[in-house]
Every structure is written in C-alpha cells, then in structure tokens.
Design a protein around this motif. Structure first.
Motif, short mmCIF file in Angstrom:
data_model
loop_
_atom_site.label_atom_id
_atom_site.label_comp_id
_atom_site.label_asym_id
_atom_site.label_seq_id
_atom_site.Cartn_x
_atom_site.Cartn_y
_atom_site.Cartn_z
N THR A 292 2.04 -21.26 39.59
CA THR A 292 3.20 -20.97 40.42
C THR A 292 2.84 -21.01 41.90
OG1 THR A 292 4.13 -19.57 38.67
CG2 THR A 292 4.99 -19.25 40.89
N ALA A 293 1.64 -20.52 42.23
CA ALA A 293 1.19 -20.54 43.62
C ALA A 293 1.09 -21.98 44.13
CB ALA A 293 -0.15 -19.83 43.75
N LEU A 294 0.51 -22.86 43.32
CA LEU A 294 0.40 -24.27 43.71
C LEU A 294 1.78 -24.88 43.89
CD1 LEU A 294 -2.48 -25.49 41.38
CD2 LEU A 294 -2.63 -24.95 43.81
N ALA A 295 2.70 -24.60 42.97
CA ALA A 295 4.04 -25.16 43.05
C ALA A 295 4.77 -24.65 44.29
CB ALA A 295 4.83 -24.80 41.79
N THR A 296 4.56 -23.37 44.63
CA THR A 296 5.23 -22.80 45.80
C THR A 296 4.73 -23.44 47.08
OG1 THR A 296 5.44 -20.69 44.61
CG2 THR A 296 5.74 -20.64 47.00
N VAL A 297 3.41 -23.61 47.20
CA VAL A 297 2.87 -24.24 48.40
C VAL A 297 3.34 -25.69 48.51
CG1 VAL A 297 0.74 -24.98 49.56
CG2 VAL A 297 0.88 -22.71 48.52
N GLU A 298 3.38 -26.40 47.38
CA GLU A 298 3.87 -27.78 47.40
C GLU A 298 5.33 -27.84 47.82
OE1 GLU A 298 2.89 -30.78 44.55
OE2 GLU A 298 1.40 -29.47 43.62
N GLU A 299 6.13 -26.91 47.32
CA GLU A 299 7.54 -26.90 47.66
C GLU A 299 7.73 -26.61 49.14
OE1 GLU A 299 11.72 -24.88 46.09
OE2 GLU A 299 9.83 -24.52 45.05
N LEU A 300 6.92 -25.68 49.66
CA LEU A 300 6.99 -25.37 51.09
C LEU A 300 6.69 -26.62 51.92
CD1 LEU A 300 6.96 -23.47 53.59
CD2 LEU A 300 4.53 -23.10 53.12
N LEU A 301 5.61 -27.32 51.56
CA LEU A 301 5.23 -28.50 52.34
C LEU A 301 6.22 -29.64 52.15
CD1 LEU A 301 2.71 -28.66 54.18
CD2 LEU A 301 2.64 -26.78 52.58
N ASP A 303 9.38 -29.22 51.78
CA ASP A 303 10.51 -28.83 52.61
C ASP A 303 10.25 -29.19 54.08
OD1 ASP A 303 13.09 -27.57 52.89
OD2 ASP A 303 12.06 -25.88 53.83
N TRP A 304 8.96 -29.19 54.48
CA TRP A 304 8.61 -29.48 55.87
C TRP A 304 8.06 -30.90 56.01
CZ3 TRP A 304 5.69 -24.65 58.20
CH2 TRP A 304 6.52 -23.53 58.09
N ASP A 305 8.27 -31.76 55.00
CA ASP A 305 7.62 -33.06 54.96
C ASP A 305 8.05 -33.97 56.11
OD1 ASP A 305 5.64 -34.40 53.52
OD2 ASP A 305 7.11 -35.74 52.61
N GLU A 306 9.31 -33.87 56.51
CA GLU A 306 9.79 -34.73 57.58
C GLU A 306 9.85 -33.99 58.92
OE1 GLU A 306 13.34 -36.95 56.56
OE2 GLU A 306 12.92 -36.62 54.45
N GLY A 307 9.07 -32.93 59.01
CA GLY A 307 9.08 -32.10 60.22
C GLY A 307 9.67 -30.75 59.92
N ALA A 360 4.38 -29.06 60.86
CA ALA A 360 4.42 -30.13 59.87
C ALA A 360 3.13 -30.09 59.06
CB ALA A 360 4.58 -31.49 60.56
N ALA A 361 3.15 -30.84 57.97
CA ALA A 361 1.94 -30.95 57.14
C ALA A 361 0.86 -31.72 57.91
CB ALA A 361 2.27 -31.65 55.84
#
Length: 846
Positions: A292-301, A303-307, A360-361
């Motif tokens: 779940t932690a990995l999925a949450t961090v991926e979802e956060l990034l 969400d910020w993928d285009e800035g 951003a990422a």
C-alpha cells in the motif's frame, strides 16, 4: 598490591586520561565525538575540552536516568567523595540492593565519559558538571536538596551562629568556623539528630516534612510563628535572604534516611507486550502495508507527473495544495504530509527551479519505478530511518509563530533518527510477534534520555516516538504493531527471542503477563555501508510476501473493469489513461467514461488499438456497451478542429458552428465567423480546446498543414536533484580509521609536550613551542646527527598548525632534516625553516 606499589593518584583529569589505555580513550571519543572535532594536540587539551560547558551539557543530556542521578548525587556530595559516601546517597540507610548492584556500572559510565575521575576513595565530578548540577537558588537541583550548613551560614553574624549552636545543645566555641563544623557534625550524626527531633513540636515536624523533598526554600514573616521559631533557633531552618529560609542539606538527608533522590531508578522500565500475534500474521500484515505504501507514493507522483503544486514564496506546499493532495490520495492531511515528505526524503520529488516554481518528480523517480517492488520499499524505509525532516510538525508553529508547511523550512529535528531507531530497537527486544504497549515504550525512552531543559523539546521526543510507531506501521516495518521480519533485518537485529509458554496469547488483544527483564544489548545505529547491506536483506525477506503483478482485468457490463490485484506496469499505465479509478482496496475498480476514452484517443491511441488492448488483457469478453462507447467517442473525436489564428475552429457542418456561436458559454472565447465553416477566436488554441470540451464538444487540434495533432501527456521532471541531507545531531561517531588516527595524534602530541627537557632549554610557558635562532637550530641538529640523541622541536606545517615533536635526526642537508619521528613512529623529512626551535631532552627521558 601494596600501598607502595600502587601508582600515584591522578591530580587532574588530564593525568587520569594519561593513565588510560587506547581502548578506554577510544570509548571516550566514541561516546563524546565532539571532543575530536578538531583532533586535540595532546591529552591536556583533550581534558580541557572535556570540561567545557557545551561539551559537558551534551554529555549529561545523553546519560540514562540512573547515571544522571548518580552524577547529581556526586554534585551534592563532598569534593572529592568516596564510593561509600556516594553509595549512601544513592541507596540510603536501607541499602537498596538494586541500587547497590547498578551503581558500579553507573560510576564506570561516568568515568568512561570523563565526567568523573579519580579512584573510588577520591571520586571527583568535573568542575563544570558540578556547577551545572549542584543546588543553587537560581538553579534548583533535581535532588531537591538545598545548600550545606557551611554555605547557608556564610553571611551570618558570629553572634547568631553561637546562639544557634547553644540552642541546639552544643557547647559554644571561640570562632564561627568551629561552630559551623560542630553544627554540621550534629546534623550528620543520626543518633543525636534523632534525639534532637524527638523534642520538636509536631507542627514543626510538619514544616520539615513539606520541605524535605524540595524545593527546600520557604517564606517567613518578620515575626515567625512558634513552630518556625523552634526550627530557626536550632539551625534546622537557616535564613538565606529577608523573608526566605532554607532547609540545610544535612538535615534533609537525615530526614530522607540518606537518600539524595526520592526514587532512585537503577533498573530501566520494562517494555511490555500488549498483544502477541503469530509471526506469519505480522509479516503478512506488514507486507500488505508495504505494498500500500508503494502504491500511495506512486499515486502521489502520478498526480504530480505533469507538474505538481506551486512552491510557496517561503518554500513548501500551501494548505490548499496539501488538502487537495490528501483528497487525491484518499488519506488524512497529516498522512498526506507524511507521504509527501517521505517521497522528498527519498529524492523522488523536488522543486523544478523554474520561474513559476513547482514541485515535480525527479529523474530518480523513473529509475525507482523500474526497480522490483521490494527494492523500491527498501529505498523508502532507508530514507525514512535517516531523515531528520519531521512530517508530524506540519501545521504547527515555529518559534516565530509561523505555520510549518509540508516541504517547507523548519521541519528538521536532529533527534528524529535516533528516536526512530531506538523505538524499533526496543520492539526488536520483544518476543517475535509481540506488539508493545505504547506507554511502556515512552517510559523506557524517558529513562534512557531523561527529560531535561526545554519542556517543548521534551514533549517533542515523546511525539517523535509516537510518530515513529505510527509511521513504521504505515510503511510496513511493523505489522499489527509488532516488528516484522523485514523490519528486524532493516535494523541488523538478530533473530527475535521466542515467547515463553506463559506469553502465548488467546486473542489479539490479550495482555502479556510476562516482563522481559533480560534484554539483548541495545542495537547501535548502522553505518551507511552496514545499512545498505541490512536494507538489501530486508528487501529479500519482503519480496516473497508481496503479491505478484497481474496481466489481466475483469471487464463488466456496467462499463467498469475490476483489477483483482496489482497490475503489471504497462497494463496499469494504459488502463490509468483509458479509465478512471472508481474505488481502491484489495481489488481496484476502473470506470470507462466518454471523457476517459477521449483522453486515450488524445494520447495517440486509435479505436482499433483500444479494442485490441481490452481483448488481450480481459479474462472476460469485451462487453458490447464498452465497445459501442469506444466507437462512438472515436467517431466524434476530431469532428471539430482547432488551430492558431490566434486560434480558429473549422467544421464542415455549419449547424455545429451556429450552435457554438449561440452558446452563452462561448462568450469568453471571443469567437467570430470567418467563413461558413470557420470561426476565429481570441483565445489561444489550448484555451479554445479546453473551452469547447467544457461545452460538451470533442474537438481535436490540428497542425499548420491541417493534420490532426495527437497530444501526448509529457511527464514533467526536475533537473537531477539530490535527496535532502539529514541535519546531524552533533558530530558523527568516528569510525575505526579516524579513531586510530586521532589516538595516534593525541598520543604523539602528549609525548612531545610531556617529555622532560634539559634545564634551561624548555620555554617558560607550559605547552609553548621551543624558540631558537636558525643558526642554533642547525648546529643542534648537526650535533644530534653525530651523537644519535633525540631532540624536542616545535614545528609549524604548511596549513599553519603548530605541534611539538620528539625526533632523532639522521641527516641534515639542503635546508631539510631527515629524522626518525618518535611521536609518529616513522622516518620523516622536515624543512628547517618550519622548525620554530629545538631543545635537548633530559638524559633520563624515556
């Protein structure tokens, strides 16, 4: 060993350090690394540095409660004190066996850290520590004791002292010194004091009872009540200032039965297990949370993928952006702040540094995404262990009453890694599968680092420990509150002790009646190299517990797709474009909408590509409604075309353009008709596209040649960024290489500074370099080459650092002297112009 054979007692801390071996000196430098920053020139300088206020305060703050109580007792004992006197203050008249057993270790610890020196018959607390811990009206002692009789009577008139001595039943003396000595002797004689207090009025004893454990000061009027007058007449209370009296230290110790502290704490509080689970359950729960932690961090990034959000002028995220992030992640705002700060600590997000600065990422995020899941988790938890940025502070106020924001300044707390590591180490000391009672963890930490100084810092350590427990659960380091196998490996801990039969639980909430008094030695924080090895071991343990990614979904007739588990990356990425996530959990539900399908078409996919993709990755037939939806959106996709005039709209169907012009929502676009099938707009192409889509149309952009442009979402990345460096809590503990070099340099400098010189050759000032002229230096060197004698020289290196050295010259030529350097234990060459002077050693110098 006879008295004659015993080495002379050290007269100073420097002499005590000089008598230590390398192992003991190394232990001192490890426990107090500030002492070798920079490396002292000799042991005298080391002793001086060990007695400075800043260094002593730091050393005292890192003592456990019982060692600190021992130092506090020495501060109210005689100077020097005997071990027996100290034992009496710590164990009292009843000689508490737990204190008797623990005191040698506490004294040894204080000696190791150079806070106490001298043999057991002459124990001395370093002067600075005594000044910090001894009682004074401005700084009361934690013991609650007041000044001695001698200190309290320092300004009293001789006549008044004689009156007190007489009222106490003692013979009058000819001077105040002997009178004060006699009074102190009375107060320290248990038998005579018992007899004196036996005649005291009951209400006078009540007064003593209120003062005995501190504070020892009280207020009196100019005409004291009879119960106070009885005490004042006999010196059981002594005036310190107009209207203020104090209970003398000797009287308080008699009433306390010799104890310096009301409650000595020789044994650390036990960390109790609140519940025990099967180890397999703990590891599985932790692995699920790690996923779940990995999925949450991926979802956060993602969400910020285009800035991502804009950076505030003062740095950090705005409150509004944090709330939006929390909604996107479906977590609370404190949890969102934790995930944002974790990604930042791991180097996955940063500021892009552009004019309109945004988060951003980083390029490191793309590398991280390609790693196996267990290795991605390992990177996150390793960053968390070492991070000093503290997400729990977000939303609070700094010293200037400014709000602390996520990713903003002011969140570093240097104690965070130590507290985090210690909390996990305490969990590692429990039986496998045991979850601790949070209160017992906090009590143990308070014993190991007694609360001193600023109360806000004391409260912060408690909060750091609570945050460490909750964050470890969020990351999957613990499962159901107990340390997992991968969490244990992360610390480099040995296998967990097995619970005894009496510790077997009958339910997940059952209390353990067993107290684990025999604990393994505390786990020391790992070096970066050791931590890398431990993190890799933790990843290997976690890998088999994580679910295998799937390559299929289940398409439903209601325009949804169910992913029964984690999806492989290409499938998850494509499905994230083609459909919207409707719900998460053990299974993720995606919903197909006209907008989501259009998003996939805008990204360059054709309708045939989407049909083929769904057919290849669905375990169920593609439902007709979904196929119709894709075809319907594709048929209308690109019906309207937008280009730059500023911008224009063209369409073969005039009725559609008439509809657009008639729509009130189009007023802001500044549309006007250029031809029956062309409209011009004041808005730019991107704004025009967005406005028409908001009106329900599905326009497509076109190039200057009239070709349809397929817009692909380009991921916005920052330039390469390093992860933030943790703010150290003082100098780092020296490694073995540095420690060996430092010991060698200190010993060398000490040899040079203490080697006997011939009379008349040593400089007048202690520790000063010898000073001789160039001609005398050269002549002495040449003579020493012929005789083979050793010399004492002063030397200044190229950086301007001065040192003293003992050398045996071998050759002098060309402005250089080649010599065997006794302090460095090697042959070296020195430029003569850098030698300040030379002196001959005494004939018996060894």
């Amino acid at each position: 060993m006879s008295t004659e054979d015993r080495p002379p007692a050290p007269r100073s801390l420097a002499e005590a350090l000089r008598a230590r071996g390398d192992a003991a000196l190394g232990a001192l430098l490890r426990s107090r690394p500030d002492l070798i920053t920079p490396v002292p020139t000799d042991l005298t300088q080391l002793a001086t540095r060990a007695g400075t206020r800043a260094s002593v305060v730091r050393a005292l703050e890192r003592l456990d409660r019982f060692a600190l109580q021992t130092a506090e007792a020495l501060a109210v004992a005689g100077d020097p004190a005997t071990y027996g006197e100290l034992l009496g203050l710590m164990a009292g008249d009843d000689a508490d066996p737990a204190v008797v057993a623990a005191l040698p270790h506490a004294v040894g610890l204080l000696r190791e850290q150079a806070l106490v020196w001298g043999e057991d018959d002459r124990l001395r607390l370093v002067r600075t520590a005594r000044e910090l811990l001894a009682p004074s009206p401005q700084h009361p002692s934690p013991t609650g004791l007041g000044p001695t009789v001698q200190e309290a009577t320092a300004g009293m008139s001789p006549g008044r002292i004689q009156e007190i001595v007489t009222a106490a039943g003692l013979a009058s003396t000819h001077d105040s010194v002997s009178a004060v000595t006699a009074l102190a002797g009375l107060f320290t004689d248990r038998g005579r004091m018992t007899a004196l207090l036996a005649d005291a009025p009951a209400d006078s004893l009540d007064v003593l009872e209120r003062l005995v454990w501190g504070p020892p000061y009280g207020q009196v009027t100019h005409d004291p009540a009879p119960r106070l007058r009885w005490l004042l007449d006999r010196g059981l209370l002594l005036p310190t200032a107009p209207g203020t009296v104090v209970l003398p230290r000797e009287v308080a110790l008699h009433l306390r039965r010799g104890l310096a502290h009301r409650a000595p704490e020789p044994v650390p509080p036990v960390v109790e297990a609140a519940a025990v689970h099967r180890p397999q359950v703990v590891d599985s729960a932790a692995a699920g949370q790690a996923y779940t932690a990995l999925a949450t961090v991926e979802e956060l990034l993602k969400d910020w993928d285009e800035g991502g959000p804009a950076v505030l002028r003062a740095g950090g995220l705005s409150v509004r952006d944090l709330k939006r992030t929390a909604v996107a992640l479906d977590v609370s705002e404190p949890a969102a702040a934790f995930w944002v700060e974790l990604a930042y600590a791991a180097g996955l997000i940063a500021s892009d540094g552009e004019a309109d600065e945004r988060y951003a990422a980083t390029p490191a995020y793309d590398e991280w995404r390609e790693q196996p899941p267990a290795e991605r988790w390992s990177r996150l938890v390793t960053a968390w262990l070492a991070a000093t940025r503290t997400a729990g502070l977000v939303g609070g106020r700094d010293a200037k009453d400014r709000t602390l924001s996520a990713l903003g300044p002011g969140l570093d707390r240097s104690a965070a890694p130590e507290v985090r590591h210690r909390v996990l180490a305490l969990l590692a000391g429990l039986p496998e599968g045991a979850a601790p009672a949070a209160g017992s963890v906090l009590a143990r930490l308070r014993w190991e680092r007694p609360l001193r100084g600023d109360r806000r810092e004391d409260d912060l350590r408690d909060r750091l420990a609570e945050w460490a427990l909750s964050e470890a659960e969020l990351l999957g380091v613990t499962g159901r509150g107990a340390l997992s196998a991968q969490g244990r490996a992360l610390l480099g801990a040995p296998p967990a002790p097995a619970p005894g039969p009496e510790g077997e639980p009958s339910g997940p909430g059952d209390k353990l009646p067993v107290h684990h008094h025999h604990r393994p030695a505390p786990l020391a924080p790992l070096s970066p190299a050791e931590q890398a090895v431990a993190s890799a071991a933790a990843a290997r343990l976690l890998a088999p517990l994580l679910p295998e990614p799937l390559d299929h979904v289940l398409l439903q007739a209601d325009l949804t797709a169910v992913a029964p588990g984690p999806l492989r990356r290409p499938l998850a990425d494509m499905l994230g474009v083609l459909a919207d996530v409707e719900s998460k959990g053990g299974a993720t539900v995606y919903r197909f909408t006209p907008g989501s399908v259009r998003r996939a078409l805008d990204a360059g996919q054709a309708a045939s590509d989407l049909h083929a993709f769904l057919a290849a990755h669905s375990r169920t037939p593609v439902p007709q409604p979904l196929a119709y939806l894709i075809d319907d959106v594709a048929r209308r996709h690109g019906h309207l075309r937008v280009g730059a005039a500023s911008a224009y709209v063209r369409c073969d169907d005039e009725a559609v353009l008439n509809e657009i012009l008639a729509d009130k929502r189009a007023a802001g676009l500044g549309l006007r008709r250029l031809a029956p099938t062309v409209l011009a707009a004041q808005a730019d192409p991107a704004g025009l596209l967005e406005g028409l889509r908001a009106m329900g149309f599905a326009p497509a952009a076109e190039s200057a040649e009239g070709d349809v442009l397929i817009t692909r979402a380009l991921a916005h990345r920052t330039p390469p960024r390093a992860a933030p460096e943790p703010v150290p809590d003082g100098p780092p503990v020296p490694d073995d290489t540095l420690l060996t070099a430092a010991l060698r340099a200190i010993r060398a400098g000490d040899l040079a500074s203490t080697t006997p010189r011939k009379p008349g050759t040593a400089p007048a000032g202690n520790g000063e370099l010898p000073r001789t002229g160039a001609a005398e230096t050269l002549a002495t060197m040449q003579a020493a080459v012929l005789t083979g004698e050793a010399l004492w020289i002063g030397y200044v290196n190229a950086e301007g650092a001065a040192s003293q050295r003992v050398i045996a010259p071998v050759r002098v030529e060309g402005g250089f002297v080649t010599a065997y350097d006794h302090t460095a234990d090697e042959v070296r060459t020195y430029p003569l112009h850098r030698i300040t002077g030379v002196a001959e050693l005494a004939d018996d110098a060894g």
